[in-house]
Design an enzyme around this catalytic site. Sequence first.
Site, PDB file in Angstrom:
ATOM      1  N   TYR A 152       0.826  -1.213   0.000  1.00 25.29           N
ATOM      2  CA  TYR A 152       0.000   0.000   0.000  1.00 25.29           C
ATOM      3  C   TYR A 152       0.858   1.260   0.000  1.00 25.29           C
ATOM      4  O   TYR A 152       1.769   1.430   0.820  1.00 25.29           O
ATOM      5  CB  TYR A 152      -0.888  -0.004   1.245  1.00 25.29           C
ATOM      6  CG  TYR A 152      -2.054   0.956   1.220  1.00 25.29           C
ATOM      7  CD1 TYR A 152      -3.102   0.797   0.326  1.00 25.29           C
ATOM      8  CD2 TYR A 152      -2.129   2.005   2.131  1.00 25.29           C
ATOM      9  CE1 TYR A 152      -4.190   1.650   0.323  1.00 25.29           C
ATOM     10  CE2 TYR A 152      -3.219   2.864   2.152  1.00 25.29           C
ATOM     11  CZ  TYR A 152      -4.246   2.689   1.237  1.00 25.29           C
ATOM     12  OH  TYR A 152      -5.325   3.544   1.247  1.00 25.29           O
TER      13      TYR A 152
ATOM     14  N   SER B 299       1.269  -7.773   1.979  1.00 29.84           N
ATOM     15  CA  SER B 299       0.327  -6.748   2.405  1.00 29.84           C
ATOM     16  C   SER B 299      -0.644  -6.454   1.252  1.00 29.84           C
ATOM     17  O   SER B 299      -1.326  -7.358   0.784  1.00 29.84           O
ATOM     18  CB  SER B 299       1.074  -5.512   2.890  1.00 29.84           C
ATOM     19  OG  SER B 299       0.207  -4.648   3.597  1.00 29.84           O
ATOM     20  N   GLN B 300      -0.702  -5.212   0.750  1.00 32.74           N
ATOM     21  CA  GLN B 300      -1.567  -4.966  -0.406  1.00 32.74           C
ATOM     22  C   GLN B 300      -1.169  -5.875  -1.565  1.00 32.74           C
ATOM     23  O   GLN B 300      -2.020  -6.433  -2.266  1.00 32.74           O
ATOM     24  CB  GLN B 300      -1.479  -3.507  -0.855  1.00 32.74           C
ATOM     25  CG  GLN B 300      -2.304  -3.223  -2.115  1.00 32.74           C
ATOM     26  CD  GLN B 300      -2.135  -1.797  -2.623  1.00 32.74           C
ATOM     27  OE1 GLN B 300      -3.020  -0.970  -2.454  1.00 32.74           O
ATOM     28  NE2 GLN B 300      -1.004  -1.502  -3.251  1.00 32.74           N
TER      29      GLN B 300
ATOM     30  N   HIS C 214       3.829  -6.556  11.267  1.00 30.87           N
ATOM     31  CA  HIS C 214       3.577  -6.502   9.825  1.00 30.87           C
ATOM     32  C   HIS C 214       4.847  -6.664   8.987  1.00 30.87           C
ATOM     33  O   HIS C 214       4.755  -6.807   7.775  1.00 30.87           O
ATOM     34  CB  HIS C 214       2.860  -5.207   9.463  1.00 30.87           C
ATOM     35  CG  HIS C 214       2.191  -5.256   8.123  1.00 30.87           C
ATOM     36  ND1 HIS C 214       1.293  -6.241   7.764  1.00 30.87           N
ATOM     37  CD2 HIS C 214       2.317  -4.450   7.024  1.00 30.87           C
ATOM     38  CE1 HIS C 214       0.883  -6.052   6.529  1.00 30.87           C
ATOM     39  NE2 HIS C 214       1.493  -4.970   6.056  1.00 30.87           N
TER      40      HIS C 214
END
Length: 319
Positions: free
Chosen positions: A92, A183-184, A298
């Site tokens: 992202y 992630s994204q 993350h």
Amino acid sequence: MALFDLPLAELRAYLPHRAEPEDFEAFWHATLSAAAEHDLATEFTPYDALLPRVHVHDVRFSGSGGQRVAGWFLTPAEVAGPLPCVVQFIGYGGGRGRPHEWLLWPAAGYAVFVMDSRGQGDGDTVDLPGSDSPQHGGVLTRGVLDPEQYYYRRLFTDAVRAVDAAASHPEVDGSRIIVAGASQGGGIAQAVAGLHAQVRGALIDLPFLTHFRRATEITDAHPYQELADFCATHRDRVEQVFHTLSYFDGVHFAARASAPALYSVALMDDVCPPSTVFAAYNHYAGPKELQIWPYNGHEGGATFQPPIHLRWLRDLLAA
């Protein structure tokens, strides 16, 4: 951050109901059919990245709406094709970056096709005509009141087309295309695995864009907080928001995927909470493996993850 989600034993069994719209299949069939009306018109332009052992090409291809999408294509200079190709998607707020950031795959003997994310990163790919500058954050709610206008309809369509663009290069073995991202990027790879039959395997790390409602209810970390803030402001539109998101939820794509997948999850990840990842993983319809990082957030496996990817891909492609 300490453990905050369900205990691991419950996560392993977590299989939430899929609140899928009745026209999910029709929506994506129409979306991808409309995109297919535009010629891919893929252009691979040699690019001097000062990397003599790697062939680098600047890429342009037609994505959603026929708009031109940027990318990089790298191949090892001393390995003859056709090669397996990793189609890489970005986290992202990021874009395709610089060629030297993507040397892992050619160093391992693979081609890599890095897709830019429209409207994010350095602005090499605009989101819509007339929008000539990138933005950091905010795209999670762009068009969220209408599935037809939602940002991720365009981005996921670009990603499906990126697989076709990668396969069009003569040095790529179209039967050995891997989608990958974190992630994204992991959420995009997950969506493409459910939408594109040509995918041979998927590396899905800490996937974002998955199990949206639960994510907004158990974390106040960004980017999911963007959705919570939008719903807090538009109190009368909450169900409309989640109706739109139901067309883009990674859980639904996972349930349609058949390619082997390697997932990873971090149990202290407040950005993409563990239960959202397990929701997709447990619904994933194809062969699957899961790498769990118990004490990480993350960042996930960070530098420990690539060797796991390489070993898994070596075994997959040798089978």
